[in-house]
Design a protein around this motif. Structure first.
Motif, PDB file in Angstrom:
ATOM      1  N   SER A   1      53.490  56.258  33.775  1.00  0.00           N
ATOM      2  CA  SER A   1      53.015  55.879  32.443  1.00  0.00           C
ATOM      3  C   SER A   1      53.812  56.591  31.357  1.00  0.00           C
ATOM      4  N   TYR A   2      54.143  57.846  31.608  1.00  0.00           N
ATOM      5  CA  TYR A   2      54.966  58.596  30.658  1.00  0.00           C
ATOM      6  C   TYR A   2      56.335  57.939  30.517  1.00  0.00           C
ATOM      7  N   LEU A   3      56.950  57.592  31.638  1.00  0.00           N
ATOM      8  CA  LEU A   3      58.261  56.935  31.593  1.00  0.00           C
ATOM      9  C   LEU A   3      58.184  55.585  30.888  1.00  0.00           C
ATOM     10  N   GLN A   4      57.118  54.851  31.151  1.00  0.00           N
ATOM     11  CA  GLN A   4      56.948  53.546  30.516  1.00  0.00           C
ATOM     12  C   GLN A   4      56.900  53.692  28.990  1.00  0.00           C
ATOM     13  N   LYS A   5      56.221  54.723  28.533  1.00  0.00           N
ATOM     14  CA  LYS A   5      56.072  54.947  27.098  1.00  0.00           C
ATOM     15  C   LYS A   5      57.356  55.463  26.447  1.00  0.00           C
TER      16      LYS A   5
END
Length: 565
Positions: A176-180
């Motif tokens: 989720s961090y990478l997606q953001k």
């Protein structure tokens, strides 16, 4: 790892290619690469880091490498902290960066490392069996009132009995961090070019491969696929010709698609686990084989990917032995073990010790980093390149470490000492992972802040500047050698016969003194003139005192190990 032909086939640009490979976050940067130094955290991301990268490039060598002095001047941090940045970065890179790893680094890796310093860790979960935890964790501690005025810190310490999130939860959080943030991360790596319409961003193959710091791909056979082979726009490049740069927007869309697919895959696994039978297990981590004897001690290893750590978890009042053949992959996590002796006698890159109490834990040779967190009254014995100690109480660390031990968080009564043991394969394992026995910085701790800004907890204003409590050196008179039973046929050629780390003079003198005292006592006992019944009384008294010492010191567990051997 599969060969290049297989990888190329798997990652061809056909419509079904994306179904045959799966993106994963590299856990190491998020687990071992975060430093609680406020000047390294840039909440505005690229707004500050893009111009900062330009400054770093101006100071870098022709190979775009930057040293500690340049980092210190550019970031306005101390040279000690700048050196720590390089050492920590080297410890979480996918592979060694050459002989000068830790003394210089590629600018692109540095800026990605700085970017992820804003990452917030997942809040630890409560243990599913609170009753069993209460049996081994003390309900109160001598330190529970030390910082009562700082209630958030007291809350953190009270939660030292907390437990790590599952591997699946952590992976989903990192995805989720990478997606953001993938847009900003690509902006740090991309190069601007002028087109007919306006300025656009492109990525060369060399810049693209720096993404391997944060992500990796695996095929259906669980093999790791090189990043350049996973990407359809670079996979079929002529190896004899420079790869053609691609649009950063194209890379962004491709990565976002794979991150989204990975999140869906993780959610499907979690759903299957919740809807399955009571004993269903996380597909990323195998179940525990319960047992208390040497032959049946448990370990959890990856059921799907060797990139996952092995687990030694939940042991109480026993001993555990792990040899190289028992652990797949390059990392291990020792979690929630109490009143036990744990032997991990194998070469590894990473190790985590978390939530343990009243235990002795021997970790063989660690080539990257060891992290010890939320432990009480634990003795840790390790030969490692680097160690980080956080939120521990009354622990003793017997270390052979090549870099300064890092101490951070809410610690109390920590003691450090030189390395104090060996086993027959130790030097072989140290050579495999690159630990140097001629360099031991056990007594040069680097102390950072008490509050870790990467925790998802709020803290009172100003407390983030409070320095953590440092360690003290163990009194040489209290230093003892730790005996590891010879489970590995120690008489084989090239086996280790003694502690490979030279002892400091004070500790060596103490050892010699103790040895001499023991020889003198033995001689006096041989020469004493006693009747037979007096000899029996003396032997009985010595036996009782020795037994009392075994129990009071915790060394009775070692005796169990020797009996098992």
């Amino acid at each position: 790892m599969s060969d290049e032909n297989e990888a190329s086939t798997i990652t061809s640009s056909s419509p079904t290619a994306k179904e045959t490979i799966l993106l994963h976050p590299r856990r190491e940067p998020f687990e071992y690469g975060l430093l609680p130094i406020s000047k390294l955290i840039f909440p505005d991301g690229t707004q500050t880091l893009v111009p900062l990268k330009r400054k770093l490039i101006q100071r870098s060598s022709s190979a775009s490498r930057i040293d500690a002095e340049s980092i210190s001047e550019t970031l306005q941090i101390s040279i000690d902290h700048a050196s720590l940045v390089l050492e920590t970065l080297a410890s979480v890179l996918p592979s060694s960066d050459g002989e000068d790893a830790g003394s210089a680094a590629d600018v692109n890796d540095v800026v990605i490392f700085l970017y992820i310093q804003s990452y917030k860790r997942l809040v630890p979960r409560s243990h599913k069996d609170a009753v069993s935890v209460a049996d081994v964790w003390p309900s109160t501690s001598a330190f529970d009132g030390c910082l009562s005025a700082l209630s958030p810190l007291h809350f953190v310490r009270g939660n030292s009995r907390r437990f790590m999130p599952s591997q699946a939860d952590e992976e989903a959080h990192q995805l989720s961090y990478l997606q953001k943030h993938i847009t900003n991360i690509l902006a740090l790596l991309a190069e601007p070019v002028e087109s007919e319409d306006d300025e656009s961003l492109i990525l060369t193959l060399e810049r693209f491969e720096h993404l391997g710091f944060l992500i990796q791909f695996s095929g259906k056979g669980s093999e790791v696929i090189p990043l350049s082979q996973a990407a359809p726009f670079f996979a079929n490049s002529d190896p004899d010709m420079p790869a053609v740069p691609v649009s950063a927007a194209q890379v962004h869309d491709w990565l976002l698609q794979h991150i989204t697919s990975a999140l869906e895959h993780t959610a499907e696994k979690a759903s299957a686990k919740e809807s399955g039978p009571a004993n269903a297990f996380d597909l990323d981590v195998a179940m525990t084989d319960a047992g208390t004897s040497q032959g049946a001690t448990s370990i959890q290893s990856s059921a799907s990917y060797s990139r996952s750590p092995a687990f030694v978890e939940g042991f109480s009042k026993t001993f555990v032995v792990r040899q190289p053949s028992d652990i797949k992959g390059c990392s291990v996590k020792v979690i929630n073990c109490h009143d036990s002796v744990i032997y991990i006698l194998t070469p590894l890159k990473y190790a985590t010790i978390y939530g343990c109490s009243d235990a002795t834990i021997v970790i063989g040779a660690i080539g990257k980093s060891v992290r010890v967190e939320h432990c009480e009254r634990v003795q840790v014995i390790t030969a490692a390149k680097h160690i980080c100690i956080a939120n521990c109480r009354e622990c003793v660390f017997f270390m052979g470490v090549n870099q300064r031990p890092l101490i951070l968080g809410d610690n109390h009564k920590l003691q450090v000492a030189p390395y104090n043991t060996f086993y027959s394969q130790l030097e072989q394992h140290m050579t495999q992972v690159g630990v140097d026995a001629t360099v031991n910085r056990w007594d040069e701790p680097l102390v950072l802040g008490m509050v870790d800004p990467h925790d998802s907890l709020s803290h009172p204003a100003g407390v983030s500047d409070v320095q953590s409590e440092s360690s003290t050196s163990l009194d040489p008179d209290q230093f003892t050698n730790f005996l590891i039973p010879d489970w590995f046929a120690g008489d084989s050629p090239g086996s280790t016969k003694h502690n490979p780390f030279p002892l400091p003079e004070a500790y060596m003198a103490s050892q010699k003194k103790k040895l001499q005292v023991m020889k003198d006592v033995k001689q006096e006992l041989r020469e004493v003139q006693l009747e037979e019944n007096r000899k029996r009384e003396l032997a009985c008294a010595l036996h009782v005192h020795f037994k009392d010492w075994l129990y009071s010191s915790g060394n009775i567990r070692q005796l169990y190990c020797l009996q098992g051997d």
